[in-house]
Design a protein around this motif. Structure first.
Motif, mmCIF file in Angstrom:
data_model
loop_
_atom_site.group_PDB
_atom_site.id
_atom_site.type_symbol
_atom_site.label_atom_id
_atom_site.label_comp_id
_atom_site.label_asym_id
_atom_site.label_seq_id
_atom_site.Cartn_x
_atom_site.Cartn_y
_atom_site.Cartn_z
ATOM 1 N N TYR A 155 32.962 58.375 52.526
ATOM 2 C CA TYR A 155 32.636 58.097 51.135
ATOM 3 C C TYR A 155 33.909 57.825 50.339
ATOM 4 N N SER A 156 33.714 57.159 49.209
ATOM 5 C CA SER A 156 34.823 56.935 48.286
ATOM 6 C C SER A 156 34.421 57.486 46.928
ATOM 7 N N LEU A 157 35.384 58.067 46.265
ATOM 8 C CA LEU A 157 35.213 58.504 44.886
ATOM 9 C C LEU A 157 36.141 57.641 44.056
ATOM 10 N N SER A 158 35.602 57.003 43.032
ATOM 11 C CA SER A 158 36.430 56.131 42.207
ATOM 12 C C SER A 158 36.302 56.518 40.747
ATOM 13 N N LYS A 159 37.384 56.275 40.016
ATOM 14 C CA LYS A 159 37.355 56.493 38.570
ATOM 15 C C LYS A 159 38.279 55.484 37.913
ATOM 16 N N THR A 160 37.863 55.034 36.742
ATOM 17 C CA THR A 160 38.642 54.051 36.005
ATOM 18 C C THR A 160 39.858 54.736 35.405
ATOM 19 N N ILE A 161 41.041 54.160 35.669
ATOM 20 C CA ILE A 161 42.297 54.695 35.145
ATOM 21 C C ILE A 161 42.648 54.007 33.828
ATOM 22 N N SER A 162 42.456 52.685 33.780
ATOM 23 C CA SER A 162 42.727 51.951 32.546
ATOM 24 C C SER A 162 41.861 50.702 32.500
ATOM 25 N N SER A 163 41.562 50.272 31.279
ATOM 26 C CA SER A 163 40.820 49.023 31.088
ATOM 27 C C SER A 163 41.215 48.446 29.740
ATOM 28 N N SER A 164 41.159 47.124 29.656
ATOM 29 C CA SER A 164 41.514 46.425 28.440
ATOM 30 C C SER A 164 40.304 45.632 27.948
ATOM 31 N N GLN A 165 39.896 45.878 26.706
ATOM 32 C CA GLN A 165 38.780 45.121 26.128
ATOM 33 C C GLN A 165 39.140 43.648 26.001
ATOM 34 N N LYS A 166 40.400 43.367 25.649
ATOM 35 C CA LYS A 166 40.826 41.988 25.411
ATOM 36 C C LYS A 166 40.897 41.181 26.711
ATOM 37 N N SER A 167 41.651 41.661 27.687
ATOM 38 C CA SER A 167 41.840 40.911 28.938
ATOM 39 C C SER A 167 40.747 41.197 29.962
ATOM 40 N N ARG A 168 40.035 42.307 29.791
ATOM 41 C CA ARG A 168 39.022 42.800 30.730
ATOM 42 C C ARG A 168 39.625 43.245 32.062
ATOM 43 N N ASN A 169 40.950 43.394 32.119
ATOM 44 C CA ASN A 169 41.613 43.912 33.321
ATOM 45 C C ASN A 169 41.285 45.398 33.465
ATOM 46 N N VAL A 170 41.050 45.816 34.706
ATOM 47 C CA VAL A 170 40.675 47.201 34.985
ATOM 48 C C VAL A 170 41.476 47.702 36.181
ATOM 49 N N VAL A 171 41.927 48.959 36.111
ATOM 50 C CA VAL A 171 42.564 49.627 37.244
ATOM 51 C C VAL A 171 41.686 50.822 37.604
ATOM 52 N N VAL A 172 41.293 50.888 38.884
ATOM 53 C CA VAL A 172 40.401 51.944 39.363
ATOM 54 C C VAL A 172 41.093 52.704 40.487
ATOM 55 N N GLU A 173 41.111 54.024 40.369
ATOM 56 C CA GLU A 173 41.651 54.873 41.440
ATOM 57 C C GLU A 173 40.549 55.134 42.451
ATOM 58 N N TYR A 174 40.869 54.952 43.743
ATOM 59 C CA TYR A 174 39.942 55.250 44.833
ATOM 60 C C TYR A 174 40.509 56.387 45.671
ATOM 61 N N ASN A 175 39.681 57.399 45.893
ATOM 62 C CA ASN A 175 39.975 58.463 46.845
ATOM 63 C C ASN A 175 38.935 58.354 47.937
ATOM 64 N N VAL A 176 39.383 58.038 49.140
ATOM 65 C CA VAL A 176 38.485 57.734 50.246
ATOM 66 C C VAL A 176 38.653 58.780 51.339
ATOM 67 N N THR A 177 37.529 59.260 51.837
ATOM 68 C CA THR A 177 37.516 60.183 52.983
ATOM 69 C C THR A 177 36.665 59.545 54.067
ATOM 70 N N VAL A 178 37.256 59.341 55.251
ATOM 71 C CA VAL A 178 36.521 58.727 56.354
ATOM 72 C C VAL A 178 36.742 59.505 57.640
ATOM 73 N N VAL A 179 35.698 59.489 58.449
ATOM 74 C CA VAL A 179 35.764 60.006 59.812
ATOM 75 C C VAL A 179 35.673 58.780 60.712
ATOM 76 N N HIS A 180 36.568 58.708 61.682
ATOM 77 C CA HIS A 180 36.638 57.519 62.558
ATOM 78 C C HIS A 180 37.239 57.916 63.881
ATOM 79 N N PHE A 181 37.273 56.965 64.814
ATOM 80 C CA PHE A 181 37.844 57.225 66.138
ATOM 81 C C PHE A 181 39.270 56.734 66.203
#
Length: 188
Positions: free
Chosen positions: A162-188
């Motif tokens: 699963y991934s947990l994400s949250k918005t770190i910053s966003s701009s109303q004018k440019s609509r640019n967004v930075v999102v932090e992702y914390n990902v936990t995976v089980v794999h081989f």
């Protein structure tokens, strides 16, 4: 006596091998003779990176590819193709660790709920050439959003998590967004 035991073991091995290697549907599928305890080989990996969604400027990282005409960009049905940088830190000039490539669309008529179909293609270090696949709902205005990791490739073969994400910053004018992702995976 030892030679006789070795012959029996070899005969038993080939009997098991031929039994498991027999085809079930012609050449379509085969059973593997290898019986491996996969639980011992599984690894858990945790990753943190920052997704930069940049619809403005000379090199936008998302592009609207479908949706209703003459409405706002966040209207139901608006669909975007993305190829966005993933960085080590939230600053845009931080070290590039990968790219988020795929599609997201406004899939809710009642709120800003996105359908996310993304590959996190990693370009750095141990995970260079490996990818994780995300498929899920992202309610944009929730503080923390959880989406499933449904697969992967390279070092993330057979990934689930699963991934947990949250918005770190966003701009109303440019609509640019930075999102932090914390990902936990089980794999081989």
């Amino acid at each position: 006596m030892a030679c006789f035991l070795v012959q029996i073991l070899v005969l038993l091995y080939f009997t098991v091998f031929l039994t498991f290697c027999s085809t079930t549907n012609g050449k379509f599928s085969e059973k593997s003779p290898m019986i491996i305890s996969t639980k011992r080989m599984e690894k858990m990996t945790r990753l943190r990176f920052y997704f930069h969604d940049i619809p403005s400027g000379q090199n936008p990282t998302n592009m609207r590819i479908a949706g209703p005409e003459k409405t706002t960009a966040d209207s139901f049905g608006s669909t975007f193709m993305v190829d966005s940088p993933l960085t080590e830190e939230p600053e845009p000039n931080s070290k590039l660790v990968g790219r988020a490539q795929g599609v997201y669309a406004f899939a809710s008529q009642h709120d800003a709920g996105l359908l996310m179909v993304l590959n996190f293609a990693f370009l750095e270090g141990t995970y260079n050439g490996s990818a994780l696949s995300v498929l899920g709902r992202s309610p944009v205005f929730d503080n923390v959003r959880e989406m499933p990791i449904v697969g992967g490739s390279g070092l993330f073969r057979f990934a689930r998590g699963y991934s947990l994400s949250k918005t770190i910053s966003s701009s109303q004018k440019s609509r640019n967004v930075v999102v932090e992702y914390n990902v936990t995976v089980v794999h081989f």
